[in-house]
Design a protein around this motif. Structure first.
Motif, PDB file in Angstrom:
ATOM      1  N   GLU A 250      33.941  30.404   4.731  1.00 43.17           N
ATOM      2  CA  GLU A 250      35.333  30.157   4.352  1.00 43.17           C
ATOM      3  C   GLU A 250      36.241  30.198   5.574  1.00 43.17           C
ATOM      4  O   GLU A 250      37.207  29.444   5.671  1.00 43.17           O
ATOM      5  N   LYS A 251      35.926  31.093   6.516  1.00 41.28           N
ATOM      6  CA  LYS A 251      36.696  31.178   7.755  1.00 41.28           C
ATOM      7  C   LYS A 251      35.746  31.328   8.919  1.00 41.28           C
ATOM      8  O   LYS A 251      34.835  32.164   8.879  1.00 41.28           O
ATOM      9  N   MET A 252      35.947  30.511   9.957  1.00 43.46           N
ATOM     10  CA  MET A 252      35.159  30.635  11.175  1.00 43.46           C
ATOM     11  C   MET A 252      35.617  31.873  11.938  1.00 43.46           C
ATOM     12  O   MET A 252      36.781  31.979  12.321  1.00 43.46           O
ATOM     13  N   VAL A 253      34.692  32.809  12.142  1.00 44.17           N
ATOM     14  CA  VAL A 253      35.022  34.054  12.836  1.00 44.17           C
ATOM     15  C   VAL A 253      34.410  34.084  14.231  1.00 44.17           C
ATOM     16  O   VAL A 253      35.071  34.427  15.205  1.00 44.17           O
ATOM     17  N   ASN A 254      33.134  33.698  14.341  1.00 46.46           N
ATOM     18  CA  ASN A 254      32.433  33.813  15.617  1.00 46.46           C
ATOM     19  C   ASN A 254      31.204  32.915  15.574  1.00 46.46           C
ATOM     20  O   ASN A 254      30.254  33.201  14.851  1.00 46.46           O
ATOM     21  N   THR A 255      31.210  31.839  16.332  1.00 48.67           N
ATOM     22  CA  THR A 255      30.078  30.906  16.332  1.00 48.67           C
ATOM     23  C   THR A 255      28.979  31.317  17.312  1.00 48.67           C
ATOM     24  O   THR A 255      27.933  30.663  17.376  1.00 48.67           O
ATOM     25  N   LEU A 256      29.195  32.395  18.059  1.00 45.51           N
ATOM     26  CA  LEU A 256      28.202  32.846  19.034  1.00 45.51           C
ATOM     27  C   LEU A 256      26.885  33.202  18.339  1.00 45.51           C
ATOM     28  O   LEU A 256      26.861  33.994  17.412  1.00 45.51           O
ATOM     29  N   GLY A 257      25.801  32.613  18.794  1.00 44.22           N
ATOM     30  CA  GLY A 257      24.484  32.934  18.257  1.00 44.22           C
ATOM     31  C   GLY A 257      24.108  32.187  16.996  1.00 44.22           C
ATOM     32  O   GLY A 257      23.030  32.422  16.437  1.00 44.22           O
ATOM     33  N   ALA A 258      24.948  31.263  16.542  1.00 43.59           N
ATOM     34  CA  ALA A 258      24.642  30.543  15.301  1.00 43.59           C
ATOM     35  C   ALA A 258      23.388  29.686  15.456  1.00 43.59           C
ATOM     36  O   ALA A 258      22.550  29.611  14.546  1.00 43.59           O
ATOM     37  N   GLY A 259      23.248  29.033  16.601  1.00 51.31           N
ATOM     38  CA  GLY A 259      22.065  28.211  16.833  1.00 51.31           C
ATOM     39  C   GLY A 259      20.789  29.034  16.861  1.00 51.31           C
ATOM     40  O   GLY A 259      19.742  28.615  16.347  1.00 51.31           O
ATOM     41  N   ASP A 260      20.870  30.226  17.453  1.00 51.67           N
ATOM     42  CA  ASP A 260      19.707  31.118  17.495  1.00 51.67           C
ATOM     43  C   ASP A 260      19.356  31.624  16.099  1.00 51.67           C
ATOM     44  O   ASP A 260      18.182  31.802  15.764  1.00 51.67           O
TER      45      ASP A 260
END
Length: 311
Positions: A250-260
Motif C-alpha cells: 500500500e505504501k513504499m517504505v524501503n525497496t532495499l533488498g527487494a530483489g534479494d
C-alpha cells in the motif's frame, strides 16, 4: 545431514550497510539531518540467507569477512538469525566492504554508494573444504571475479555425475550490467538476471530479455527475470514465457533488498519441486511485501496474512 532438510548454501558478498532514512534525496553539497539511521548486514548472498531464515528454511552463508568491527557486527547478526558462518573465511588484514545507503522516505527509493577495499572473494580452495553433500541447493551471487565460481560449479557438476546422492541444484544470479557475464547464463539450473543486466544486453522489457537470452541456457534450465513494478517472468529454452504480476505494498517504505528477497523466495518454492509459475509469483509477493517494510523482521507473517486476505 539429512537431505530431506533441503538446506541451501549461498555463496557471495557479506557487506556492512549503513542506512540513512532521509526526508528526501539529499542535494549535493548540502548539510541535513536524517530521520533515522542503522547498521545492518547487506550484500546479495547475505540478504538471501536472511530471507531463507525468516521463512524457517535451513541455510548457510559462505562468504569472506573481516575481523574488524563491521565483520564482528555481521557475524553476530548472522548468529542471531540462526545462520551458520562456520565455513566463512575471516581475514585480519582487510576492512569489511561497506555500503552507505540513503532511503528516501517519500517514495522508498534507495541510493547505494559501495566501498570494497579488495576484500578477497570466496576461493575455490575454500569451497572444496566443504562437504557439499550437506546441501540440496547451492546459490551463487556472481561476483566481479568469477573464475573461481566457475570452478566451484564444475566441481558440483562432477559430484552430481559420479555421486550416489540426489543431484545438488545450482542457481546463479547475474546482476551487474556487464556483457562479459553472458557466459554465466550457461552454468546454472536456475539463472536469475536483473533488469540492469537485461538492459545492458539491449532488452527493454523482461519478456524480450528471457526470449532473447534463453538460448544461452543449459538444457532444461530456467531463466528468470524480475522487472520491479512490472513483476517477473521465466522461460526455459523450449517452453513458453511464464509471467507473474507485481504485488506492491500500500505504501513504499524501503525497496532495499527487494530483489534479494525475490531470489530467495523463488528458490524456496522451486526447491520443494513446485512449478516455476508458483515460484515467481511467491517471489513477487515476498519482494512486494518487503518494499512495504523497513526491515525483514515479520516478513513471513506479513506474506502469510496477505495470502489469506487474497484467498
Amino acid at each position: 545431514m539429512n537431505k530431506k532438510e533441503h538446506k541451501v548454501l549461498c555463496v557471495g558478498l557479506c557487506c556492512l550497510d549503513i542506512v540513512m532514512y532521509c526526508k528526501s534525496y539529499p542535494e549535493e553539497d548540502s548539510d541535513q539531518r536524517c530521520l533515522d539511521h542503522k547498521w545492518q548486514r547487506g550484500g546479495n548472498a547475505s540478504n538471501n540467507v536472511t530471507i531463507f531464515a525468516e521463512f524457517g528454511f535451513p541455510c548457510e552463508i559462505l562468504g569472506t569477512m573481516s575481523y574488524d568491527i563491521g565483520g564482528q557486527f555481521m557475524k553476530k547478526d548472522f548468529e542471531e538469525h540462526g545462520i551458520s558462518t562456520k565455513n566463512c573465511h575471516f581475514f585480519e588484514d582487510y576492512e569489511s566492504p561497506t555500503s552507505t545507503i540513503w532511503i528516501n522516505t517519500q517514495n522508498g527509493s534507495r541510493t547505494i554508494v559501495h566501498s570494497n577495499k579488495n576484500m578477497p572473494e570466496v576461493s575455490f580452495e575454500d569451497f572444496t573444504m566443504l562437504d557439499v553433500n550437506n546441501y540440496t541447493w547451492i546459490h551463487f551471487e556472481c561476483r566481479p571475479y568469477y573464475e573461481d565460481m566457475k570452478k566451484m560449479i564444475q566441481y558440483i557438476r562432477l559430484l552430481n555425475d559420479f555421486g550416489d546422492n540426489h543431484p545438488i541444484k545450482i542457481s546463479v544470479e547475474v546482476e551487474k550490467p556487464r556483457l562479459e557475464l553472458m557466459e554465466i547464463l550457461s552454468l546454472g539450473d536456475v539463472v536469475f538476471i536483473s533488469k540492469d543486466f537485461a538492459s545492458a544486453c539491449g532488452y527493454s522489457d523482461m519478456v524480450s530479455a528471457v526470449n532473447g537470452l534463453c538460448n544461452k541456457l543449459r538444457d532444461e534450465a530456467v531463466l528468470i527475470c524480475a522487472w520491479g513494478e512490472k513483476g517477473a517472468c521465466a522461460k526455459t529454452k523450449e517452453g513458453p514465457v511464464i509471467k507473474s504480476e507485481a504485488f506492491p505494498p500500500e505504501k513504499m517504505v524501503n525497496t532495499l533488498g527487494a530483489g534479494d528477497a525475490f531470489v530467495a523466495a523463488t528458490i524456496i518454492v522451486l526447491s520443494r519441486s513446485e512449478n516455476v509459475s508458483k515460484a515467481i509469483e511467491f517471489g513477487c509477493k515476498v519482494a512486494g511485501a518487503k518494499c512495504g517494510m523497513s526491515s525483514t523482521k515479520g516478513l513471513a507473517e506479513l506474506v502469510f496474512d496477505i495470502h489469506i486476505s487474497q484467498s
